[in-house]
Design a protein around this motif. Structure first.
Motif, PDB file in Angstrom:
ATOM      1  N   SER A 150       0.791  -1.194  -0.036  1.00 53.67           N
ATOM      2  CA  SER A 150       0.037  -0.208   0.144  1.00 53.67           C
ATOM      3  C   SER A 150       0.756   0.920  -0.157  1.00 53.67           C
ATOM      4  O   SER A 150       0.709   2.103  -0.697  1.00 53.67           O
ATOM      5  CB  SER A 150      -1.259   0.015   1.251  1.00 53.67           C
ATOM      6  OG  SER A 150      -0.417   0.077   2.545  1.00 53.67           O
ATOM      7  N   CYS A 184      -4.314  -3.674  -2.022  1.00 52.82           N
ATOM      8  CA  CYS A 184      -4.896  -4.647  -1.038  1.00 52.82           C
ATOM      9  C   CYS A 184      -6.407  -4.287  -0.487  1.00 52.82           C
ATOM     10  O   CYS A 184      -6.417  -4.676   0.999  1.00 52.82           O
ATOM     11  CB  CYS A 184      -4.214  -5.029  -0.362  1.00 52.82           C
ATOM     12  SG  CYS A 184      -3.212  -6.648  -0.464  1.00 52.82           S
ATOM     13  N   PRO A 185      -7.361  -3.901  -1.016  1.00 51.70           N
ATOM     14  CA  PRO A 185      -8.346  -3.014  -0.342  1.00 51.70           C
ATOM     15  C   PRO A 185      -9.116  -4.283  -0.170  1.00 51.70           C
ATOM     16  O   PRO A 185      -9.289  -5.427   0.147  1.00 51.70           O
ATOM     17  CB  PRO A 185      -9.617  -2.566  -1.436  1.00 51.70           C
ATOM     18  CG  PRO A 185      -8.720  -2.892  -2.543  1.00 51.70           C
ATOM     19  CD  PRO A 185      -7.724  -3.522  -3.001  1.00 51.70           C
ATOM     20  N   MET A 187      -9.817   0.148   0.955  1.00 53.09           N
ATOM     21  CA  MET A 187      -8.214   0.445   1.703  1.00 53.09           C
ATOM     22  C   MET A 187      -9.167   1.532   2.837  1.00 53.09           C
ATOM     23  O   MET A 187      -9.812   2.233   3.549  1.00 53.09           O
ATOM     24  CB  MET A 187      -7.429   1.583   0.508  1.00 53.09           C
ATOM     25  CG  MET A 187      -7.355   1.341  -0.802  1.00 53.09           C
ATOM     26  SD  MET A 187      -7.330   1.934  -1.857  1.00 53.09           S
ATOM     27  CE  MET A 187      -7.617   1.167  -3.577  1.00 53.09           C
ATOM     28  N   CYS A 271      -3.627  -0.512   3.458  1.00 56.12           N
ATOM     29  CA  CYS A 271      -5.114  -1.750   3.388  1.00 56.12           C
ATOM     30  C   CYS A 271      -5.421  -1.845   4.918  1.00 56.12           C
ATOM     31  O   CYS A 271      -5.014  -1.049   5.776  1.00 56.12           O
ATOM     32  CB  CYS A 271      -4.455  -3.381   3.471  1.00 56.12           C
ATOM     33  SG  CYS A 271      -3.343  -3.743   4.416  1.00 56.12           S
TER      34      CYS A 271
END
Length: 281
Positions: A150, A184-185, A187, A271
């Protein structure tokens, strides 16, 4: 004058490193549960459920929620009336990170040289430390380990004042769309506006670790927080990039006065598992 020993600080940092990696904060748990209930997409709902189950299992087994346990960012708010005894404050913090990542069996991800050698330091140090000196005898630590899946999606831009509100909106949406599933939502997003090239990045980080559901004290910015969050969740990126209306759990804004010729803006993305722990000693 209040005295705090280095050993007390080291012990606190060690515990915070382990807890930040294994225990999801209550505000994140609540937001995930709420978004799960609101989701229309069956796949998005299932994905959110998997994330919640994973977090519960991680806490029960005292194992990391995510394999990337991040680089440690430490923010110290220290009163002028506090005296640190028994050694160096910097070293006490670094030793706490060293012990936390070693004893907690957390992944060590820091490399000594950023370009040529890139050899692992093998204890996740050095942490990045920021100090804020205030009046009184307070001593407050915020530890925010952040994974770089992220962190690599975060961006900064020096807008012109003429870019205005629309320029801010366009840039935030560009950063989110550029990130897509790579962050990597769902978020958690922090937006910094104002200050300078270096200050605005700090503002974005500060906004990112604010409690989910909190708002900027200025109603204009509070409304912008809500508007941007809605726009982001309408992109359809969804949990893990599988689609749905839960691309972000929150968006917070922090601001600072700036130069007449500038309008810096930064977007810090993490994330949902890259959260923080706080302690007052």
């Amino acid at each position: 004058m209040r005295e705090i020993t280095c050993s007390t600080i080291t012990d606190a940092i060690k515990k915070m490193c382990i807890e930040a990696a294994t225990i999801l904060p209550q505000d994140v748990e609540k937001a995930l549960s709420q978004k799960h209930d609101e989701e229309d997409s069956a796949l998005a709902k299932k994905t959110l459920q998997v994330l919640m189950d994973n977090a519960k299992l991680a806490q029960e087994k005292q194992m990391p929620i995510c394999q990337d346990t991040g680089m440690a960012f430490v923010y110290v708010t220290m009163g002028q009336e506090v005296h640190i005894t028994g050694g160096s404050l910097n070293e006490a913090i670094q030793e706490g990170v060293r012990q936390g990542y070693t004893e907690g069996y957390l992944r060590k991800s820091v490399v000594k040289d950023p370009l040529f050698e890139r050899t692992n330091t093998k204890d996740n140090t050095p942490a990045i430390i920021y100090y804020d000196i205030v009046e009184g005898d307070t001593f407050h630590i915020t530890l925010a380990p952040k994974g770089f899946g992220s962190e690599n999606m975060s961006q900064i831009k020096m807008l012109k004042p003429s870019d205005g509100l629309q320029g801010i909106k366009d840039f935030v949406m560009k950063v989110v769309n550029d990130a897509g599933p790579n962050a990597c939502p769902p978020m958690v997003i922090g937006v910094g506006i104002g200050g300078s090239f270096d200050k605005v990045a700090m503002l974005a980080k500060k906004a990112m670790i604010r409690e989910i559901g909190s708002h900027h004290p200025d109603q204009r910015y509070a409304s912008l927080e809500d508007e941007l969050l809605q726009m982001i969740n309408e992109t359809g990126i969804g949990p893990a990039g599988y689609g749905g209306k839960t691309t972000a759990l929150s968006l917070n804004i922090e601001t600072f006065p700036t130069h007449i010729a500038g309008m810096p803006v930064a977007v810090s993305i993490c994330c949902h598992v890259s959260r923080h722990k706080e302690v007052s000693l």
